[in-house]
Scaffold this motif. Structure first.
Motif, PDB file in Angstrom:
ATOM      1  N   ALA A 105       0.823  -1.211   0.000  1.00  0.00           N
ATOM      2  CA  ALA A 105       0.000   0.000   0.000  1.00  0.00           C
ATOM      3  C   ALA A 105       0.858   1.261   0.000  1.00  0.00           C
ATOM      4  O   ALA A 105       0.557   2.229  -0.712  1.00  0.00           O
TER       5      ALA A 105
ATOM      6  N   THR B 203       0.866   4.009  -3.032  1.00  0.00           N
ATOM      7  CA  THR B 203       0.468   5.384  -2.712  1.00  0.00           C
ATOM      8  C   THR B 203       1.587   6.366  -3.028  1.00  0.00           C
ATOM      9  O   THR B 203       1.336   7.470  -3.534  1.00  0.00           O
TER      10      THR B 203
ATOM     11  N   GLU C 163      -5.511   8.573   0.096  1.00  0.00           N
ATOM     12  CA  GLU C 163      -5.295   8.480   1.543  1.00  0.00           C
ATOM     13  C   GLU C 163      -6.580   8.746   2.321  1.00  0.00           C
ATOM     14  O   GLU C 163      -6.847   8.107   3.342  1.00  0.00           O
TER      15      GLU C 163
ATOM     16  N   THR D 271      -8.647   5.669   1.972  1.00  0.00           N
ATOM     17  CA  THR D 271      -8.073   4.607   2.797  1.00  0.00           C
ATOM     18  C   THR D 271      -8.453   4.780   4.257  1.00  0.00           C
ATOM     19  O   THR D 271      -8.821   3.813   4.945  1.00  0.00           O
TER      20      THR D 271
END
Length: 365
Positions: free
Chosen positions: A190, A194, A206, A209
């Motif tokens: 991840a 990102t 973000e 998430t």
């Protein structure tokens, strides 16, 4: 000509030339290669089609891994190797899930005859109250026939489930293998993905998430913990009620707590009806005046908001829409993915509004 170059236009041309020279001196960063992206997309699509029947297992493993990752990080901070800590967390989840499922199946199997007795007692009492046949002739009533049909369909479903046990065992194995890998390397993957995104897109990802983690926390931790609290509160209540089968009643209350809106109120309604069918007005009064406020309302009104805290402020109606909509559309896996997709859609809406407002301000300026 000299006057032309010394004027404002000449200054703009000079700045443009300097900018072009600066850009040409920077290291060249190639744009995204479309054939490469198409190839990667085709590989992902082919893998999804090939493992389509197992995709729900992998998705559930990923969602659970997001929730248990803090435990793995805590072990890593205590100098436990990443691989070993992931194995320890996966083993703990395995023991908890198998223990809970085994305990539930054992209790329900031991109390199957008592459950049938409750159903027969309630149907007979309803028949008597409606001026129908006597309790001994209760199965001839329409309600008794309806219950008989439900039990027959349940038996057919149980037989079909037994036939699928080998496949479920394989799903079980894949689930825990995927859970281990997601716990072991999920956070690193991840972070890599990102970090490779542009700044504005990374900010949106973000935010989504964070919303996903909060939603999964609400589903797995808060929802299951509220069910456990309901089970523990139900034990002393059913002990005072005096019908024996304390663990059975408490377990059913805890299981029904997992069902949004309905909750353990159904159990209290059944207990009250069974008490009236036995002529036990005390038991019916306890179910209405003590059982419902303590076992049904208290976990939702006090414990659920307490455990939720300020981490995940998700409106209950949104969770209900996600739960029931997900179950209808996606089946059992929709219990997790339904609320998650709804929250992601709401987060995407807020991001879109902010982007539009920012674009409008830039145009106005």
């Amino acid at each position: 000509m000299a006057d032309f170059l010394s004027g404002p236009i000449g200054e703009d041309l000079y700045r443009l030339r300097r900018t072009h020279m600066y850009i040409s001196m920077k290291p060249h960063s190639s744009p995204l290669d479309r054939p490469t992206l198409v190839l990667v997309f085709v590989v992902f699509l082919a893998a999804a089609v090939a493992f389509w029947d197992l995709l729900w297992v992998v998705v559930l493993a990923l969602s659970l891994a997001v929730v248990v990752l803090p435990l793995q990080r805590c072990l890593v901070e205590r100098s436990v190797p990443e691989g070993l800590s992931a194995l320890m967390v996966t083993t703990l989840v395995f023991l908890l899930l198998t223990g809970a499922v085994g305990f539930t199946v054992a209790v329900l199997a031991q109390n199957a005859d008592f459950l049938a007795e409750i159903v027969q007692g309630i149907t007979g009492w309803i028949g008597m109250a409606g001026g129908g046949p006597a309790p001994g002739v209760g199965p001839e009533s329409e309600l008794a026939v309806w219950f008989d049909e439900r039990f027959a369909s349940f038996a057919d479903a149980a037989a079909a489930f037994a036939a699928q046990v080998p496949t479920l065992v394989l799903d079980f194995i894949v689930f825990f293998l995927a859970l281990y890998m997601f716990v072991y390397r999920g956070a690193a993957v991840a972070v890599e993905l990102t970090a490779a995104l542009p700044a504005r897109l990374r900010s949106a990802v973000e935010r989504m998430t964070a919303a996903s983690v909060d939603t999964l926390y609400a589903i797995y931790i808060v929802h299951v913990a509220t069910s456990v609290v309901t089970f523990l509160l139900a034990i002393p209540f059913f002990w005072v009620l005096g019908y024996d089968h304390i663990i059975f009643f408490s377990l059913m209350a805890g299981i029904f707590q997992l069902i949004p809106i309905i909750g353990p109120s159904v159990i209290m309604l059944i207990v009250g009806a069974f008490a009236l069918s036995q002529g036990d007005l005390r038991g019916a009064a306890l179910a209405a005046l003590v059982g419902y406020p303590v076992v049904c309302a208290l976990p939702d009104i006090y414990f659920r908001p307490l455990m939720m805290g300020r981490r995940a402020r998700i409106h209950p109606v949104i969770m209900w829409i996600g739960f029931f909509g997900g179950l209808v559309v996606m089946g059992l896996v929709g219990f997790v993915l339904g609320p998650l997709f709804v929250v992601l859609a709401i987060t995407a809406y807020h991001i879109l509004v902010e982007e539009l407002e920012g674009s409008k301000e830039a145009v106005d300026a």
